[in-house]
Enzyme design. Sequence first.
Site, mmCIF file in Angstrom:
data_model
loop_
_atom_site.group_PDB
_atom_site.id
_atom_site.type_symbol
_atom_site.label_atom_id
_atom_site.label_comp_id
_atom_site.label_asym_id
_atom_site.label_seq_id
_atom_site.Cartn_x
_atom_site.Cartn_y
_atom_site.Cartn_z
ATOM 1 N N HIS A 86 2.402 -19.798 16.557
ATOM 2 C CA HIS A 86 2.949 -20.401 15.337
ATOM 3 C C HIS A 86 1.907 -21.275 14.634
ATOM 4 O O HIS A 86 1.274 -22.114 15.280
ATOM 5 C CB HIS A 86 4.181 -21.238 15.675
ATOM 6 C CG HIS A 86 5.316 -20.428 16.212
ATOM 7 N ND1 HIS A 86 5.563 -20.304 17.565
ATOM 8 C CD2 HIS A 86 6.246 -19.671 15.571
ATOM 9 C CE1 HIS A 86 6.617 -19.519 17.737
ATOM 10 N NE2 HIS A 86 7.044 -19.116 16.546
ATOM 11 N N SER A 115 10.483 -17.630 12.254
ATOM 12 C CA SER A 115 9.892 -18.931 12.564
ATOM 13 C C SER A 115 8.648 -19.227 11.732
ATOM 14 O O SER A 115 8.332 -20.388 11.481
ATOM 15 C CB SER A 115 9.545 -19.012 14.055
ATOM 16 O OG SER A 115 8.658 -17.961 14.416
ATOM 17 N N ASP A 135 0.952 -23.013 21.338
ATOM 18 C CA ASP A 135 1.427 -21.698 21.811
ATOM 19 C C ASP A 135 0.581 -20.548 21.262
ATOM 20 O O ASP A 135 0.730 -19.402 21.680
ATOM 21 C CB ASP A 135 2.906 -21.485 21.454
ATOM 22 C CG ASP A 135 3.188 -21.443 19.944
ATOM 23 O OD1 ASP A 135 2.233 -21.339 19.145
ATOM 24 O OD2 ASP A 135 4.371 -21.507 19.575
#
Length: 197
Positions: free
Chosen positions: A169, A10, A166
Amino acid sequence: MNNLIFFGDSLTAGYGLAAAASFPALIQAKLDAAGLPYQSLNYGVSGETSAGGRQRLPTVLARHSPAAFVLALGANDGLRGIPVRETAANLRHILHEVRQQFPAALLVLAGLEVPFDLGPLGVPGLSRYAQEFSGLFTTLAQQEGVGLVPSLLAGVAGRPALNLPDRVHPNAAGQQLLAANVWAVLEPTLRAAVVPS
Protein backbone atom coordinates in the site's frame (compact mmCIF):
# COMPACT_ATOMS: atom_id res chain seq x y z
CA MET A 1 -21.27 20.94 -8.02
CA ASN A 2 -20.64 17.82 -10.10
CA ASN A 3 -19.93 14.49 -8.41
CA LEU A 4 -16.67 12.76 -9.28
CA ILE A 5 -16.79 9.22 -7.89
CA PHE A 6 -13.63 7.22 -7.24
CA PHE A 7 -14.72 3.59 -7.03
CA GLY A 8 -11.96 1.28 -5.88
CA ASP A 9 -10.22 -0.71 -3.18
CA SER A 10 -7.60 0.00 -0.50
CA LEU A 11 -5.43 1.91 -2.99
CA THR A 12 -8.29 4.38 -3.44
CA ALA A 13 -9.33 4.33 0.22
CA GLY A 14 -5.83 5.33 1.30
CA TYR A 15 -5.29 2.26 3.50
CA GLY A 16 -3.37 3.05 6.68
CA LEU A 17 -3.45 6.80 6.12
CA ALA A 18 -5.58 9.78 7.11
CA ALA A 19 -8.48 10.35 4.71
CA ALA A 20 -6.91 13.61 3.57
CA ALA A 21 -3.84 11.70 2.31
CA SER A 22 -5.78 9.49 -0.12
CA PHE A 23 -5.38 10.29 -3.79
CA PRO A 24 -9.09 11.22 -4.25
CA ALA A 25 -8.68 13.83 -1.51
CA LEU A 26 -5.49 15.11 -3.12
CA ILE A 27 -7.30 15.38 -6.44
CA GLN A 28 -9.98 17.53 -4.78
CA ALA A 29 -7.25 20.07 -4.05
CA LYS A 30 -6.18 19.92 -7.70
CA LEU A 31 -9.78 20.38 -8.84
CA ASP A 32 -10.18 23.41 -6.62
CA ALA A 33 -6.89 24.93 -7.79
CA ALA A 34 -7.88 24.38 -11.42
CA GLY A 35 -11.32 25.91 -10.89
CA LEU A 36 -13.07 22.73 -12.03
CA PRO A 37 -16.54 22.37 -10.44
CA TYR A 38 -16.30 18.80 -9.19
CA GLN A 39 -16.68 17.21 -5.77
CA SER A 40 -14.37 14.23 -5.25
CA LEU A 41 -16.12 11.31 -3.52
CA ASN A 42 -13.95 8.47 -2.23
CA TYR A 43 -15.69 5.11 -2.52
CA GLY A 44 -12.64 2.96 -1.94
CA VAL A 45 -13.16 -0.14 0.22
CA SER A 46 -10.16 -2.11 1.44
CA GLY A 47 -10.08 -5.70 0.26
CA GLU A 48 -12.64 -5.10 -2.49
CA THR A 49 -12.51 -7.33 -5.57
CA SER A 50 -14.13 -6.54 -8.90
CA ALA A 51 -16.96 -8.93 -7.96
CA GLY A 52 -17.47 -7.09 -4.66
CA GLY A 53 -17.51 -3.78 -6.47
CA ARG A 54 -20.11 -5.09 -8.89
CA GLN A 55 -22.37 -5.94 -5.93
CA ARG A 56 -21.70 -2.62 -4.17
CA LEU A 57 -22.25 -0.38 -7.20
CA PRO A 58 -26.07 -0.03 -7.05
CA THR A 59 -25.88 1.38 -3.52
CA VAL A 60 -23.34 4.01 -4.55
CA LEU A 61 -25.22 5.03 -7.69
CA ALA A 62 -28.45 5.30 -5.71
CA ARG A 63 -26.74 7.74 -3.37
CA HIS A 64 -24.89 9.93 -5.86
CA SER A 65 -25.35 10.86 -9.51
CA PRO A 66 -21.87 10.86 -11.04
CA ALA A 67 -20.80 13.44 -13.60
CA ALA A 68 -17.53 11.51 -13.75
CA PHE A 69 -16.64 8.03 -12.54
CA VAL A 70 -13.13 6.62 -12.04
CA LEU A 71 -13.03 2.83 -11.78
CA ALA A 72 -9.96 1.59 -9.92
CA LEU A 73 -10.62 -2.05 -9.07
CA GLY A 74 -8.74 -5.24 -9.86
CA ALA A 75 -5.68 -5.24 -7.59
CA ASN A 76 -7.18 -7.78 -5.19
CA ASP A 77 -8.27 -9.92 -8.13
CA GLY A 78 -4.67 -9.98 -9.28
CA LEU A 79 -3.34 -10.85 -5.84
CA ARG A 80 -5.80 -13.74 -5.59
CA GLY A 81 -5.20 -15.00 -9.10
CA ILE A 82 -8.83 -14.60 -10.12
CA PRO A 83 -9.22 -15.48 -13.82
CA VAL A 84 -8.66 -12.43 -16.00
CA ARG A 85 -11.89 -13.04 -17.92
CA GLU A 86 -13.87 -12.79 -14.66
CA THR A 87 -12.19 -9.54 -13.67
CA ALA A 88 -12.76 -8.10 -17.14
CA ALA A 89 -16.43 -9.14 -17.11
CA ASN A 90 -17.00 -7.50 -13.72
CA LEU A 91 -15.27 -4.27 -14.69
CA ARG A 92 -17.20 -4.18 -17.98
CA HIS A 93 -20.46 -4.66 -16.09
CA ILE A 94 -19.65 -1.76 -13.77
CA LEU A 95 -18.86 0.54 -16.70
CA HIS A 96 -22.05 -0.52 -18.49
CA GLU A 97 -24.20 0.10 -15.41
CA VAL A 98 -22.82 3.60 -14.90
CA ARG A 99 -23.24 4.38 -18.60
CA GLN A 100 -26.79 3.02 -18.68
CA GLN A 101 -27.95 5.00 -15.66
CA PHE A 102 -25.89 8.13 -16.33
CA PRO A 103 -25.21 8.34 -20.09
CA ALA A 104 -23.49 11.72 -19.81
CA ALA A 105 -21.00 10.61 -17.13
CA LEU A 106 -17.33 10.68 -18.03
CA LEU A 107 -15.74 7.26 -17.48
CA VAL A 108 -12.10 6.59 -16.67
CA LEU A 109 -10.51 3.20 -15.98
CA ALA A 110 -7.36 2.97 -13.85
CA GLY A 111 -4.95 0.37 -15.16
CA LEU A 112 -3.03 -1.95 -12.87
CA GLU A 113 -0.29 -4.52 -13.00
CA VAL A 114 0.07 -7.52 -10.74
CA PRO A 115 2.11 -5.86 -7.98
CA PHE A 116 4.97 -8.32 -8.03
CA ASP A 117 7.03 -10.14 -10.61
CA LEU A 118 5.64 -13.65 -10.74
CA GLY A 119 8.08 -15.02 -13.29
CA PRO A 120 11.02 -15.83 -10.97
CA LEU A 121 8.77 -17.97 -8.78
CA GLY A 122 8.97 -20.58 -11.48
CA VAL A 123 5.32 -21.53 -11.18
CA PRO A 124 3.89 -22.42 -14.60
CA GLY A 125 1.39 -19.91 -15.89
CA LEU A 126 2.04 -17.14 -13.38
CA SER A 127 4.13 -15.00 -15.71
CA ARG A 128 1.49 -15.39 -18.43
CA TYR A 129 -1.22 -14.48 -15.94
CA ALA A 130 0.63 -11.30 -15.01
CA GLN A 131 0.84 -10.30 -18.68
CA GLU A 132 -2.83 -11.04 -19.33
CA PHE A 133 -3.90 -9.19 -16.19
CA SER A 134 -1.92 -6.07 -17.09
CA GLY A 135 -3.28 -6.12 -20.64
CA LEU A 136 -6.94 -6.40 -19.70
CA PHE A 137 -7.24 -2.72 -18.76
CA THR A 138 -5.96 -1.35 -22.07
CA THR A 139 -8.16 -3.76 -23.99
CA LEU A 140 -11.23 -2.95 -21.92
CA ALA A 141 -10.72 0.82 -22.18
CA GLN A 142 -10.39 0.57 -25.95
CA GLN A 143 -13.45 -1.66 -26.32
CA GLU A 144 -15.62 0.52 -24.09
CA GLY A 145 -14.32 3.88 -25.31
CA VAL A 146 -13.38 5.15 -21.85
CA GLY A 147 -10.38 7.09 -20.58
CA LEU A 148 -7.42 5.07 -19.32
CA VAL A 149 -4.85 5.75 -16.62
CA PRO A 150 -2.17 3.38 -18.00
CA SER A 151 -0.89 2.36 -14.57
CA LEU A 152 -2.28 3.66 -11.29
CA LEU A 153 0.85 2.56 -9.41
CA ALA A 154 3.38 3.86 -11.95
CA GLY A 155 6.49 5.06 -10.11
CA VAL A 156 5.22 3.68 -6.80
CA ALA A 157 5.04 -0.12 -7.04
CA GLY A 158 8.19 -1.84 -5.82
CA ARG A 159 9.66 1.30 -4.24
CA PRO A 160 9.89 0.83 -0.45
CA ALA A 161 10.28 4.56 0.20
CA LEU A 162 6.84 5.20 -1.33
CA ASN A 163 4.98 2.36 0.37
CA LEU A 164 3.92 1.36 3.86
CA PRO A 165 5.99 -1.36 5.58
CA ASP A 166 3.74 -4.01 3.98
CA ARG A 167 5.27 -2.93 0.63
CA VAL A 168 1.83 -3.18 -0.99
CA HIS A 169 0.00 0.00 0.00
CA PRO A 170 1.33 3.47 -0.91
CA ASN A 171 2.29 5.80 1.92
CA ALA A 172 1.42 9.50 1.87
CA ALA A 173 4.21 10.27 -0.60
CA GLY A 174 3.10 7.35 -2.77
CA GLN A 175 -0.48 8.59 -2.78
CA GLN A 176 0.79 11.91 -4.13
CA LEU A 177 2.15 10.02 -7.14
CA LEU A 178 -1.11 8.10 -7.58
CA ALA A 179 -2.91 11.45 -7.64
CA ALA A 180 -0.48 12.72 -10.30
CA ASN A 181 -0.96 9.58 -12.42
CA VAL A 182 -4.75 9.94 -12.33
CA TRP A 183 -4.75 13.72 -12.74
CA ALA A 184 -2.68 13.50 -15.93
CA VAL A 185 -5.63 11.74 -17.59
CA LEU A 186 -8.48 13.22 -15.60
CA GLU A 187 -7.72 16.93 -15.92
CA PRO A 188 -7.93 17.19 -19.73
CA THR A 189 -11.01 14.94 -19.71
CA LEU A 190 -12.81 17.15 -17.19
CA ARG A 191 -11.69 20.40 -18.81
CA ALA A 192 -13.10 19.24 -22.14
CA ALA A 193 -16.43 18.50 -20.48
CA VAL A 194 -16.86 21.84 -18.72
CA VAL A 195 -19.14 24.08 -20.72
CA PRO A 196 -18.05 27.74 -20.52
CA SER A 197 -20.63 29.81 -18.71
